[in-house]
Scaffold this motif. Structure first.
Motif, PDB file in Angstrom:
ATOM      1  N   ASP A 355      51.396  80.677  -9.576  1.00  9.69           N
ATOM      2  CA  ASP A 355      52.281  80.183 -10.627  1.00  9.69           C
ATOM      3  C   ASP A 355      51.553  79.321 -11.654  1.00  9.69           C
ATOM      4  OD1 ASP A 355      54.344  81.471  -9.421  1.00  9.69           O
ATOM      5  OD2 ASP A 355      55.104  79.708  -8.348  1.00  9.69           O
ATOM      6  N   ALA A 361      50.889  84.025 -16.924  1.00  7.58           N
ATOM      7  CA  ALA A 361      52.165  83.374 -17.226  1.00  7.58           C
ATOM      8  C   ALA A 361      53.204  84.382 -17.689  1.00  7.58           C
ATOM      9  CB  ALA A 361      51.961  82.290 -18.284  1.00  7.58           C
ATOM     10  N   ALA A 362      52.791  85.346 -18.504  1.00  5.67           N
ATOM     11  CA  ALA A 362      53.746  86.344 -18.998  1.00  5.67           C
ATOM     12  C   ALA A 362      54.295  87.186 -17.846  1.00  5.67           C
ATOM     13  CB  ALA A 362      53.075  87.236 -20.037  1.00  5.67           C
ATOM     14  N   ARG A 364      54.637  86.222 -14.710  1.00  8.12           N
ATOM     15  CA  ARG A 364      55.548  85.409 -13.910  1.00  8.12           C
ATOM     16  C   ARG A 364      56.897  85.246 -14.613  1.00  8.12           C
ATOM     17  NH1 ARG A 364      54.426  85.251  -8.860  1.00  8.12           N
ATOM     18  NH2 ARG A 364      55.715  83.380  -8.664  1.00  8.12           N
ATOM     19  N   GLU A 365      56.881  85.066 -15.926  1.00  7.78           N
ATOM     20  CA  GLU A 365      58.134  84.933 -16.661  1.00  7.78           C
ATOM     21  C   GLU A 365      58.966  86.205 -16.561  1.00  7.78           C
ATOM     22  OE1 GLU A 365      57.165  83.854 -20.612  1.00  7.78           O
ATOM     23  OE2 GLU A 365      56.412  81.860 -20.083  1.00  7.78           O
ATOM     24  N   ALA A 366      58.301  87.348 -16.668  1.00  8.97           N
ATOM     25  CA  ALA A 366      59.034  88.617 -16.550  1.00  8.97           C
ATOM     26  C   ALA A 366      59.616  88.789 -15.146  1.00  8.97           C
ATOM     27  CB  ALA A 366      58.093  89.779 -16.885  1.00  8.97           C
ATOM     28  N   TRP A 368      60.456  86.321 -13.007  1.00 14.86           N
ATOM     29  CA  TRP A 368      61.579  85.388 -12.835  1.00 14.86           C
ATOM     30  C   TRP A 368      62.829  85.892 -13.559  1.00 14.86           C
ATOM     31  CZ3 TRP A 368      58.086  80.641 -14.176  1.00 14.86           C
ATOM     32  CH2 TRP A 368      57.293  80.338 -13.073  1.00 14.86           C
ATOM     33  N   ALA A 369      62.645  86.440 -14.752  1.00 13.70           N
ATOM     34  CA  ALA A 369      63.800  86.951 -15.490  1.00 13.70           C
ATOM     35  C   ALA A 369      64.425  88.131 -14.767  1.00 13.70           C
ATOM     36  CB  ALA A 369      63.372  87.348 -16.898  1.00 13.70           C
TER      37      ALA A 369
END
Length: 394
Positions: A355, A361-362, A364-366, A368-369
């Motif tokens: 994390d 980062a991109a 992980r964001e995808a 989580w979404a």
């Protein structure tokens, strides 16, 4: 001039080995300059460090990128699946010794693996309970095996002195050998740079050749032809002076392209490819791509033109982390934890914190979404899907 012909001498040669000038010879003189067999850099650690990391910008940047990116990824410690935020093992990894921080120690470890294929770490313990981790330089260490061929200790040479450190953990500490896969050696690892050794030599040679040409502002050697209009031969003095000038002033890479001062009857004929024909820039780029390939770095990240198979820089950076950095970090985390954890008497496991990797980062964001939008999952299932344990009970 001494000529060594590839065919046998005739009986009428009377064993002569040296050709002499004669007035009966037809006019003309040709001096040929031909390249010998290629000379390659040795594959030992010192040669790779000097010719690669210390003299080649592509190798230097590749090693720095991998070691620095891997060293900045923090470690997590688990015991029976539960994350521990405070523990002596975490403290030891965060501050291995008084001279180095955790990232500096790990950067050196990853750098040794990239340059030598081997990395050696030593744990030093005192009776009072103090512990320190130190790296041993690969070119000073040899692996000592028992009669059955199993490695049991490391022998480090410091000048004329040699000391022996047992592998594993014993009283007062011990050592561990990290090694990359080697298909032909049971004890030592294979450095990635050695697989790109030809590309490294080509890259360095093109730089030296171009620099020599720039210094001399001329063309590479070819053939010098003596053909005066009125016929005749060179005088003895002219012959000897021309030979001396060719041998002493115009041979070797450092004298490449040095101009000749031609007198009457002398003509220069280029008999090789010019730098323009050989296209040194493309040769250097091709060698750079081979070096980047050996290290597992997309050429786009290093600024090498050509072979940009990724849609953008962000995609290439994700591939760099996923295919090169993270497998290396995972391996070191497991080996380091497996070596040190038994000293603390618990079932501990080291892992990396994905994390906190900026390059991913991109992703992980995808994730989580996508997980957050899954209404059919419970809160506990969502936490497990993104790598978190159950929510602590208040």
């Amino acid at each position: 001039m001494g000529w060594k012909w590839p065919w046998a001498r005739r009986p009428e040669d009377d064993g002569a080995r040296l050709e002499t000038r004669s007035a009966s010879l037809s006019p003309g003189f040709v001096a040929l300059h031909m390249n010998g067999e290629a000379v390659w850099t040795r594959g030992d650690y010192a040669a790779l460090a000097r010719e690669g990391f210390m003299r080649n910008p592509v190798v230097h940047r590749s090693v720095r990128m991998i070691s620095q990116a891997a060293a900045t990824i923090p470690f997590l410690l688990y015991e029976d699946g539960e994350e521990l935020t405070e523990h002596p093992l975490l403290d030891l990894v965060a501050r291995p010794n008084a001279r180095q921080s955790g990232p500096a120690f790990l950067e050196g470890l990853y750098g040794h693996l990239m340059m030598a294929g081997n990395a050696y770490a030593e744990l030093v313990e005192t009776p009072s309970g103090a512990r320190e981790l130190h790296l041993l330089r690969p070119d000073r260490v040899t692996v000592s095996a028992d009669r059955a061929g199993w490695p049991v200790a490391l022998e480090e040479r410091q000048g004329a002195a040699t000391r022996r450190v047992g592998l594993g953990l014993g009283e007062g500490g011990g050592a561990h050998h990290f090694a990359l896969f080697h298909p032909l050696d049971d004890h030592y690892g294979f450095p990635p740079l050695q697989a790109a050794l030809m590309a490294l030599d080509v890259h360095n040679a093109t730089g030296r050749w171009n620099k020599a040409l720039l210094d001399n502002s001329a063309r590479p050697s070819g053939a010098l032809v003596y053909a005066p209009k009125e016929g005749g031969n060179l005088t003895d003095d002219q012959y000897e002076r021309l030979k001396a000038e060719l041998e002493e002033g115009y041979t070797g890479a450092v004298r490449a392209g040095r101009p000749l001062l031609l007198e009457g009857g002398l003509d220069w004929k280029a008999m090789g490819l010019t730098p323009k024909d050989m296209d040194f820039i493309e040769a250097k780029n091709a060698a750079s791509r081979d070096i980047a390939l050996a290290f597992g770095i997309p050429p786009m990240i290093l600024g090498i033109p050509g072979d940009n198979t990724y849609a953008n820089y962000q995609e290439a950076n994700r591939a760099f982390y996923r295919l090169t950095v993270l497998p290396l970090v995972e391996r070191i985390a497991q080996e380091l934890g497996g070596w040190l954890a038994p000293r603390f008497g618990r079932r501990l496991k080291l892992h990396y914190d994905a994390d906190r990797i900026e390059g991913l980062a991109a992703e992980r964001e995808a994730l989580w979404a996508r997980v957050g939008a899954a209404e059919f999952l419970t809160d506990a299932e969502k936490r497990e899907a993104v790598g978190y344990g159950p929510r602590p009970v208040a």
